[in-house]
Design a protein around this motif. Structure first.
Motif, PDB file in Angstrom:
ATOM      1  N   VAL A   3       0.860  -1.229   0.068  1.00  0.00           N
ATOM      2  CA  VAL A   3       0.175   0.169  -0.074  1.00  0.00           C
ATOM      3  C   VAL A   3       0.965   1.132   0.184  1.00  0.00           C
ATOM      4  O   VAL A   3       1.639   1.339   1.079  1.00  0.00           O
ATOM      5  N   GLN A   4       1.100   1.859  -1.267  1.00  0.00           N
ATOM      6  CA  GLN A   4       2.045   2.817  -1.109  1.00  0.00           C
ATOM      7  C   GLN A   4       1.507   4.140  -0.533  1.00  0.00           C
ATOM      8  O   GLN A   4       2.205   5.011   0.075  1.00  0.00           O
ATOM      9  N   ASN A   5       0.130   4.374  -0.716  1.00  0.00           N
ATOM     10  CA  ASN A   5      -0.469   5.515  -0.013  1.00  0.00           C
ATOM     11  C   ASN A   5      -1.942   5.281  -0.203  1.00  0.00           C
ATOM     12  O   ASN A   5      -2.313   4.061  -0.531  1.00  0.00           O
ATOM     13  N   ALA A   6      -3.024   6.191   0.136  1.00  0.00           N
ATOM     14  CA  ALA A   6      -4.326   5.758   0.330  1.00  0.00           C
ATOM     15  C   ALA A   6      -5.052   5.630  -0.834  1.00  0.00           C
ATOM     16  O   ALA A   6      -6.248   5.423  -1.281  1.00  0.00           O
ATOM     17  N   ASN A   7      -4.003   6.242  -2.187  1.00  0.00           N
ATOM     18  CA  ASN A   7      -4.477   6.217  -3.504  1.00  0.00           C
ATOM     19  C   ASN A   7      -3.823   5.339  -4.393  1.00  0.00           C
ATOM     20  O   ASN A   7      -4.193   5.298  -5.473  1.00  0.00           O
ATOM     21  N   ARG A   8      -2.955   4.575  -4.075  1.00  0.00           N
ATOM     22  CA  ARG A   8      -2.010   3.839  -4.770  1.00  0.00           C
ATOM     23  C   ARG A   8      -1.620   2.401  -4.170  1.00  0.00           C
ATOM     24  O   ARG A   8      -1.347   2.226  -2.908  1.00  0.00           O
ATOM     25  N   PHE A   9      -1.659   1.450  -5.081  1.00  0.00           N
ATOM     26  CA  PHE A   9      -1.133   0.114  -4.776  1.00  0.00           C
ATOM     27  C   PHE A   9       0.113  -0.080  -5.681  1.00  0.00           C
ATOM     28  O   PHE A   9       0.050   0.472  -6.531  1.00  0.00           O
ATOM     29  N   CYS A  10       1.175  -0.579  -5.192  1.00  0.00           N
ATOM     30  CA  CYS A  10       2.450  -0.803  -5.957  1.00  0.00           C
ATOM     31  C   CYS A  10       2.648  -2.446  -5.856  1.00  0.00           C
ATOM     32  O   CYS A  10       2.696  -3.124  -4.866  1.00  0.00           O
ATOM     33  N   TYR A  11       2.778  -2.893  -7.079  1.00  0.00           N
ATOM     34  CA  TYR A  11       3.014  -4.099  -7.485  1.00  0.00           C
ATOM     35  C   TYR A  11       4.593  -4.417  -8.228  1.00  0.00           C
ATOM     36  O   TYR A  11       4.852  -3.527  -9.178  1.00  0.00           O
ATOM     37  N   GLU A  12       5.337  -5.331  -7.982  1.00  0.00           N
ATOM     38  CA  GLU A  12       6.575  -5.652  -8.849  1.00  0.00           C
ATOM     39  C   GLU A  12       6.911  -7.052  -8.811  1.00  0.00           C
ATOM     40  O   GLU A  12       6.552  -7.769  -7.944  1.00  0.00           O
ATOM     41  N   LYS A  13       7.836  -7.125  -9.766  1.00  0.00           N
ATOM     42  CA  LYS A  13       8.492  -8.381  -9.957  1.00  0.00           C
ATOM     43  C   LYS A  13       9.710  -8.571 -10.617  1.00  0.00           C
ATOM     44  O   LYS A  13       9.859  -7.703 -11.621  1.00  0.00           O
ATOM     45  N   PRO A  14      10.825  -9.275 -10.250  1.00  0.00           N
ATOM     46  CA  PRO A  14      11.846  -9.082 -10.961  1.00  0.00           C
ATOM     47  C   PRO A  14      11.998 -10.079 -12.365  1.00  0.00           C
ATOM     48  O   PRO A  14      11.546 -11.286 -12.363  1.00  0.00           O
TER      49      PRO A  14
END
Length: 267
Positions: A214-225
């Protein structure tokens, strides 16, 4: 007229009219061709080559995504992701590790993908910003999330203004404007296009992320190498990041990075 005798109990003028209507229906209304499927790999690790897609559909339930970020994510395009010189040669391949730890390589049939321009042409003819380009399955893993997929919209290149309640930039128009060159640097040495490699990578990022926050109240962050190997057996790693809107449906942006990016509370 052949065949009319069997209808001897009907007036001859009515029978002739019926046959005329049948012939008119046959000659006037040809079959309608079905649209070809949207570009896709059937599953996250599929080796199927993408094909061109049908007309886009409009998402009438798309909520306006506002935020308090004063600049859109295009600023992160400043980091270079160019592969080292020894990887910028024929024979370079990329792979991802699935949930079991097995390697899944980017499909090797590069000829059909190299000629594809679907991702360059989509959403270039005045389509609504809420026209749906592609859905990427993901787990509904947070109480704030809606639906069970992240959606790539046509979107818009930039936000309307710098006001906090202004709708932020999002979708393929934003990604293509600011991150196409980055994805191209990773795809070109595999004989592919930026859009097809991005699409393959996003399937993995959304379905099996190595990190989601949960990056902030308005963003989710997803990642993968994603790992790249060359003919000499050397390997380097690049990350692909996807930022989702408040409900986890809208893909705000996606871009590659040299290192892990997502911050915030993991979930």
């Amino acid at each position: 007229m052949p065949g009319i005798a069997k209808f001897h109990w009907l007036p001859r003028r009515l029978v002739v009219s019926l046959f005329s209507l049948v012939l008119l229906g046959i000659t006037t209304y040809p079959a309608v061709a079905k649209p070809s499927p949207a570009p896709d790999h059937a599953a996250a690790g599929s080796s199927a080559a993408p094909t061109e897609g049908p007309a886009l559909t409009l998402d009438t339930d798309a909520a306006v995504e506002s935020d308090s970020i004063t600049t859109d994510e295009s600023a992160f395009s400043l980091e270079g992701v160019t592969l080292p010189a020894s990887f910028r040669v024929s024979g370079t391949r990329s792979y991802v590790l699935d949930a079991s730890g097995a390697r899944v390589y980017f499909p090797a049939d590069v000829a059909s993908r190299a000629a594809s321009t679907w991702w360059d042409g989509v959403c270039t003819d005045g389509e609504s910003r809420y026209a749906t380009v592609k859905d990427y399955p993901r787990e509904k893993a947070h109480s704030r999330m809606e639906r069970t997929y992240a959606r790539m919209y046509c979107g818009k290149k930039d936000r309307d203004s710098e006001e906090p309640l202004s709708e932020a930039a999002f979708g393929i128009r934003h990604i293509r404007a600011y991150h196409k060159s980055q994805f191209a640097k990773l795809a070109s040495w595999q004989g592919s296009t930026w859009g097809n490699w991005m699409h393959w990578a996003l399937r993995w990022v959304m379905s099996e992320p190595s990190l989601r926050t949960v990056q902030n109240a308005n963003r989710f962050c997803y990642e993968k190498p994603f790992n790249f190997t060359n003919a000499n057996g050397e390997a380097v790693t690049r990350y692909v990041v996807a930022l989702l809107g408040k409900t986890g449906v809208r893909i705000m942006t996606a871009f590659p990075r040299n290192k892990s990016y997502c911050l915030g509370v993991q979930f």
